[in-house]
Every structure is written in C-alpha cells, then in structure tokens.
Design a protein around this motif. Structure first.
Motif, PDB file in Angstrom:
ATOM      1  N   VAL A 122       4.288  -3.722  -6.401  1.00 38.46           N
ATOM      2  CA  VAL A 122       3.019  -3.518  -7.093  1.00 38.46           C
ATOM      3  C   VAL A 122       2.008  -2.969  -6.099  1.00 38.46           C
ATOM      4  O   VAL A 122       2.002  -3.344  -4.923  1.00 38.46           O
ATOM      5  CB  VAL A 122       2.505  -4.825  -7.753  1.00 38.46           C
ATOM      6  N   SER A 123       1.188  -2.033  -6.566  1.00 36.82           N
ATOM      7  CA  SER A 123       0.048  -1.524  -5.805  1.00 36.82           C
ATOM      8  C   SER A 123      -1.170  -1.607  -6.704  1.00 36.82           C
ATOM      9  O   SER A 123      -1.106  -1.274  -7.897  1.00 36.82           O
ATOM     10  CB  SER A 123       0.263  -0.077  -5.365  1.00 36.82           C
ATOM     11  N   ASP A 129       0.868  -1.174   0.000  1.00 37.15           N
ATOM     12  CA  ASP A 129       0.000   0.000   0.000  1.00 37.15           C
ATOM     13  C   ASP A 129       0.906   1.225   0.000  1.00 37.15           C
ATOM     14  O   ASP A 129       2.013   1.184   0.569  1.00 37.15           O
ATOM     15  CB  ASP A 129      -0.885   0.021   1.250  1.00 37.15           C
ATOM     16  N   LEU A 130       0.449   2.316  -0.578  1.00 37.94           N
ATOM     17  CA  LEU A 130       1.280   3.518  -0.630  1.00 37.94           C
ATOM     18  C   LEU A 130       1.642   4.014   0.762  1.00 37.94           C
ATOM     19  O   LEU A 130       2.725   4.558   0.971  1.00 37.94           O
ATOM     20  CB  LEU A 130       0.566   4.622  -1.414  1.00 37.94           C
ATOM     21  N   ARG A 165      -8.920   4.100 -12.030  1.00 37.37           N
ATOM     22  CA  ARG A 165      -8.261   3.239 -11.047  1.00 37.37           C
ATOM     23  C   ARG A 165      -7.279   2.348 -11.789  1.00 37.37           C
ATOM     24  O   ARG A 165      -7.624   1.754 -12.807  1.00 37.37           O
ATOM     25  CB  ARG A 165      -9.288   2.439 -10.258  1.00 37.37           C
ATOM     26  N   VAL A 166      -6.042   2.315 -11.279  1.00 33.91           N
ATOM     27  CA  VAL A 166      -4.971   1.600 -11.962  1.00 33.91           C
ATOM     28  C   VAL A 166      -4.181   0.718 -10.995  1.00 33.91           C
ATOM     29  O   VAL A 166      -4.154   0.954  -9.789  1.00 33.91           O
ATOM     30  CB  VAL A 166      -3.995   2.572 -12.667  1.00 33.91           C
ATOM     31  N   ASP A 167      -3.554  -0.298 -11.570  1.00 35.28           N
ATOM     32  CA  ASP A 167      -2.569  -1.124 -10.881  1.00 35.28           C
ATOM     33  C   ASP A 167      -1.217  -0.719 -11.451  1.00 35.28           C
ATOM     34  O   ASP A 167      -1.096  -0.529 -12.669  1.00 35.28           O
ATOM     35  CB  ASP A 167      -2.812  -2.605 -11.146  1.00 35.28           C
ATOM     36  N   VAL A 168      -0.211  -0.569 -10.596  1.00 36.56           N
ATOM     37  CA  VAL A 168       1.103  -0.136 -11.073  1.00 36.56           C
ATOM     38  C   VAL A 168       2.216  -1.015 -10.518  1.00 36.56           C
ATOM     39  O   VAL A 168       2.151  -1.482  -9.386  1.00 36.56           O
ATOM     40  CB  VAL A 168       1.387   1.347 -10.723  1.00 36.56           C
ATOM     41  N   VAL A 169       3.225  -1.247 -11.351  1.00 38.16           N
ATOM     42  CA  VAL A 169       4.469  -1.900 -10.937  1.00 38.16           C
ATOM     43  C   VAL A 169       5.531  -0.808 -10.979  1.00 38.16           C
ATOM     44  O   VAL A 169       5.644  -0.083 -11.970  1.00 38.16           O
ATOM     45  CB  VAL A 169       4.843  -3.067 -11.874  1.00 38.16           C
ATOM     46  N   ALA A 226      -6.491   3.694  -1.075  1.00 39.78           N
ATOM     47  CA  ALA A 226      -7.705   3.744  -0.253  1.00 39.78           C
ATOM     48  C   ALA A 226      -7.464   4.395   1.102  1.00 39.78           C
ATOM     49  O   ALA A 226      -8.387   4.946   1.701  1.00 39.78           O
ATOM     50  CB  ALA A 226      -8.265   2.342  -0.079  1.00 39.78           C
ATOM     51  N   SER A 227      -6.220   4.363   1.607  1.00 34.47           N
ATOM     52  CA  SER A 227      -5.912   4.971   2.902  1.00 34.47           C
ATOM     53  C   SER A 227      -5.829   6.495   2.807  1.00 34.47           C
ATOM     54  O   SER A 227      -5.764   7.175   3.818  1.00 34.47           O
ATOM     55  CB  SER A 227      -4.586   4.428   3.441  1.00 34.47           C
ATOM     56  N   GLY A 228      -5.764   7.011   1.568  1.00 32.14           N
ATOM     57  CA  GLY A 228      -5.599   8.444   1.359  1.00 32.14           C
ATOM     58  C   GLY A 228      -4.159   8.849   1.120  1.00 32.14           C
ATOM     59  O   GLY A 228      -3.877  10.012   0.861  1.00 32.14           O
ATOM     60  N   ALA A 229      -3.227   7.893   1.213  1.00 38.04           N
ATOM     61  CA  ALA A 229      -1.821   8.200   0.927  1.00 38.04           C
ATOM     62  C   ALA A 229      -1.684   8.571  -0.547  1.00 38.04           C
ATOM     63  O   ALA A 229      -2.306   7.950  -1.419  1.00 38.04           O
ATOM     64  CB  ALA A 229      -0.939   6.996   1.248  1.00 38.04           C
ATOM     65  N   VAL A 230      -0.877   9.578  -0.820  1.00 38.33           N
ATOM     66  CA  VAL A 230      -0.685  10.072  -2.181  1.00 38.33           C
ATOM     67  C   VAL A 230       0.803  10.057  -2.503  1.00 38.33           C
ATOM     68  O   VAL A 230       1.624  10.456  -1.683  1.00 38.33           O
ATOM     69  CB  VAL A 230      -1.234  11.513  -2.324  1.00 38.33           C
ATOM     70  N   ARG A 231       1.141   9.581  -3.699  1.00 38.82           N
ATOM     71  CA  ARG A 231       2.533   9.577  -4.154  1.00 38.82           C
ATOM     72  C   ARG A 231       2.580  10.039  -5.604  1.00 38.82           C
ATOM     73  O   ARG A 231       1.702   9.707  -6.404  1.00 38.82           O
ATOM     74  CB  ARG A 231       3.153   8.174  -4.066  1.00 38.82           C
ATOM     75  N   GLY A 232       3.636  10.752  -5.941  1.00 42.67           N
ATOM     76  CA  GLY A 232       3.902  11.112  -7.316  1.00 42.67           C
ATOM     77  C   GLY A 232       4.563   9.939  -8.014  1.00 42.67           C
ATOM     78  O   GLY A 232       5.225   9.115  -7.375  1.00 42.67           O
ATOM     79  N   ALA A 233       4.386   9.870  -9.322  1.00 38.28           N
ATOM     80  CA  ALA A 233       4.981   8.777 -10.097  1.00 38.28           C
ATOM     81  C   ALA A 233       5.429   9.308 -11.447  1.00 38.28           C
ATOM     82  O   ALA A 233       4.821  10.224 -12.001  1.00 38.28           O
ATOM     83  CB  ALA A 233       3.965   7.655 -10.290  1.00 38.28           C
TER      84      ALA A 233
END
Length: 115
Positions: A39-40, A11-12, A86-90, A64-71
């Motif tokens: 993976v998230s 999770d992020l 909504r996406v899945d990322v590696v 879902a926890s509200g954590a935000v990250r740049g990518a």
C-alpha cells in the motif's frame, strides 16, 4: 478503501527494479503463496485514462519524493480519479519490458481518495 489487506506500506521510491525482482523471487504465487500486496498513501494522480473497452484504468502516480510509477487497474475503469487527485492504492508491483524499456509498474487491487 474497503477492508483490503496489505503486507506492507511503501513509498514509490523504494520500488526500484532490484527490490521488485527480490519480491518476485518469492514466486510461484497462488492460493498457498499469494503475491505480495503493498500500500502507498497520498499519491498524486499525474495521468488517468480508461483503457481497453473502458473497464480498465491506466494511471501515472507520483509520491512526495517525486518518484513516479505507472499503474494498471483491471476492472477499475469506473473509478478513474481526476488529475491532481490524491489517492491511496493497494497493489502488487511488477517489472515489465516494452519496446526495450524495463520499468516498475503497479498492478492495482484497490484505490481510494486519500483521507
């Protein structure tokens, strides 16, 4: 997502600066010691734009926890998702400092719509 392997699902919220620095302590990375791939799943796209010459992708992702990250996804510009998708990322997490601000960012290897 096409047959991309990951070392762990996270999770992020788990990816704070201390955790990412611990992962980076496993360096140097190379052929015999690849950088960790995580993976998230089910992240919400809060920001999406193509950067550079348009071939790269800059995202802001939230879980879902509200954590935000740049990518950043080098060479993934053509695959820019819509806001709210909504996406899945590696990715490989990194710690970057810019203008005196340190933050965790995700270097994307692949992304796909959440099934």
């Amino acid at each position: 997502m096409a047959a991309v392997t990951a070392d762990a699902a996270v999770d992020l919220l788990e990816l704070d600066e201390a955790a990412v620095r611990e992962l980076m302590a496993l360096a140097p990375f190379g052929q015999d010691n690849p950088a960790p791939r995580l993976v998230s799943h089910g992240l919400t796209v809060r920001g999406s734009r193509r950067v550079g010459d348009g071939s790269h992708l800059k995202l802001e992702l939230a879980d879902a926890s509200g954590a935000v990250r740049g990518a950043i996804g080098f060479g993934l510009g053509e695959r820019a998702p819509a806001l709210g998708a909504r996406v899945d990322v590696v990715f490989t997490p990194t710690v970057s400092t810019w203008q005196g601000r340190t933050r965790v960012e995700l270097e994307l290897h692949d992304l796909a719509p959440t099934a």
